[in-house]
Design a protein around this motif. Structure first.
Motif, PDB file in Angstrom:
ATOM      1  N   LEU A  26      23.426  45.050  99.408  1.00  0.00           N
ATOM      2  CA  LEU A  26      23.601  46.493  99.538  1.00  0.00           C
ATOM      3  C   LEU A  26      22.271  47.209  99.391  1.00  0.00           C
ATOM      4  O   LEU A  26      21.423  46.805  98.588  1.00  0.00           O
ATOM      5  CB  LEU A  26      24.566  47.021  98.469  1.00  0.00           C
ATOM      6  N   GLU A  64      23.452  52.962 100.300  1.00  0.00           N
ATOM      7  CA  GLU A  64      24.864  52.600 100.483  1.00  0.00           C
ATOM      8  C   GLU A  64      25.600  52.658  99.148  1.00  0.00           C
ATOM      9  O   GLU A  64      26.728  53.161  99.064  1.00  0.00           O
ATOM     10  CB  GLU A  64      24.967  51.203 101.075  1.00  0.00           C
ATOM     11  N   PHE A  65      24.963  52.134  98.109  1.00  0.00           N
ATOM     12  CA  PHE A  65      25.593  52.136  96.782  1.00  0.00           C
ATOM     13  C   PHE A  65      25.870  53.556  96.311  1.00  0.00           C
ATOM     14  O   PHE A  65      26.926  53.834  95.731  1.00  0.00           O
ATOM     15  CB  PHE A  65      24.682  51.414  95.781  1.00  0.00           C
ATOM     16  N   TYR A 103      24.286  48.778  90.593  1.00  0.00           N
ATOM     17  CA  TYR A 103      23.757  48.280  91.873  1.00  0.00           C
ATOM     18  C   TYR A 103      23.356  46.809  91.768  1.00  0.00           C
ATOM     19  O   TYR A 103      23.685  45.987  92.629  1.00  0.00           O
ATOM     20  CB  TYR A 103      22.574  49.156  92.259  1.00  0.00           C
ATOM     21  N   ASN A 148      24.902  43.267  93.763  1.00  0.00           N
ATOM     22  CA  ASN A 148      24.047  42.366  94.556  1.00  0.00           C
ATOM     23  C   ASN A 148      23.975  40.971  93.940  1.00  0.00           C
ATOM     24  O   ASN A 148      23.779  39.988  94.652  1.00  0.00           O
ATOM     25  CB  ASN A 148      22.658  42.977  94.702  1.00  0.00           C
ATOM     26  N   CYS A 162      31.813  48.931 102.411  1.00  0.00           N
ATOM     27  CA  CYS A 162      30.455  48.923 102.980  1.00  0.00           C
ATOM     28  C   CYS A 162      30.351  47.990 104.187  1.00  0.00           C
ATOM     29  O   CYS A 162      29.230  47.658 104.610  1.00  0.00           O
ATOM     30  CB  CYS A 162      29.437  48.520 101.909  1.00  0.00           C
ATOM     31  N   ARG A 214      30.949  44.753 104.613  1.00  0.00           N
ATOM     32  CA  ARG A 214      30.365  43.430 104.406  1.00  0.00           C
ATOM     33  C   ARG A 214      31.430  42.331 104.542  1.00  0.00           C
ATOM     34  O   ARG A 214      31.107  41.206 104.884  1.00  0.00           O
ATOM     35  CB  ARG A 214      29.723  43.340 103.011  1.00  0.00           C
TER      36      ARG A 214
END
Length: 251
Positions: free
Chosen positions: A136, A140-141, A154, A158, A234, A236
């Motif tokens: 990310l 975006e976060f 964050y 990740n 997001c 993913r």
């Protein structure tokens, strides 16, 4: 430049002169006193002009001082932000997009001799590259709704992406092995992985909860499910359900 002490001394001298002149006026109606009073009036007007000039200079200096103070605060704030960024560099940064290795011979940046044939390259052995979940970005976060993030940071999200990528690599390393070279345990894993595939997952990379338990140190709990929600938000991951199994497909 005249100092305030000089101005004060000058004013005191003028005031003393005025007092003496007034004392002389009370002594009589001498016509010469009228001339002196006129002189005093001119001196008072000059003093007033000097005071106006000093006041304008003071106001200008106050404005400059305020501008310098605002500039100092701005520099200090930027310095604090830079220091914070330096101390909080994310452990995982998004990878740079791979550059195209093929170059156009007409490009001026590529120098080659059209007379000499290009050397033949030996065909490289095909390697199986496994698709990974992209980390990310901070932007975006920051756009993830607060009810999704909760107390998650964050770096924590990740870090989970890093573990999931490791699980996908381990799983597809087995799937890319030749069957003849597999041990019995590995062959059983291979068959189980193949049974998980559906028409919707054909040609896609995915993992299931069992892969998380087998290849990572993550716990399959509500917190991990919350991170899956963020990764779906997001873009993913996406879910493919069927046969009582949830498949998390990498986008």
């Amino acid at each position: 430049m005249t100092s305030l002490e000089d101005v004060s001394l000058q004013l005191n001298n003028k005031i003393s002169s005025i007092k003496r002149s007034l004392q002389l006026k009370s002594m009589g109606n001498d016509p010469s006193l009228a001339t002196m009073l006129q002189k005093i009036g001119l001196e008072l007007a000059g003093i007033q002009n000097n005071l106006d000039t000093f006041q304008a200079q003071i106001l200008r200096q106050q404005t400059e001082m305020k501008s310098l103070k605002d500039l100092k605060n701005s520099v200090q704030k930027n310095s604090e932000i830079a220091h914070h960024l330096l101390e909080n560099i994310p452990a995982h940064l998004p990878k740079k997009a791979a550059m195209n290795s093929t170059a156009d011979p007409q490009d001026d940046k590529v120098k080659w001799d059209p007379v000499q044939p290009l050397p033949e390259k030996k065909p490289a052995k095909p390697k199986h590259s496994v698709h990974e979940i992209e980390y990310l970005l901070m932007e975006e976060f920051n756009h993830v709704p607060g009810y999704m993030k909760g107390r998650m940071t964050y770096d924590q999200i990740n870090a989970v992406i890093h573990e999931l990528n490791a699980a996908v690599k381990a799983k597809y390393k087995i799937l890319h092995q030749p069957l003849k070279a597999m041990a019995n345990i590995t062959r059983n894993q291979y068959n189980a992985f193949k049974q998980q595939e559906t028409k919707e997952t054909k040609g896609q990379y995915f993992f299931v909860e069992a892969d998380i338990k087998d290849f990572t140190r993550l716990k399959v709990d509500k917190k991990l499910q919350g991170i899956f929600s963020i990764l779906r938000h997001c873009h993913r991951l996406r879910e493919v359900r069927g046969n009582h199994l949830v498949r998390y497909v990498l986008l």
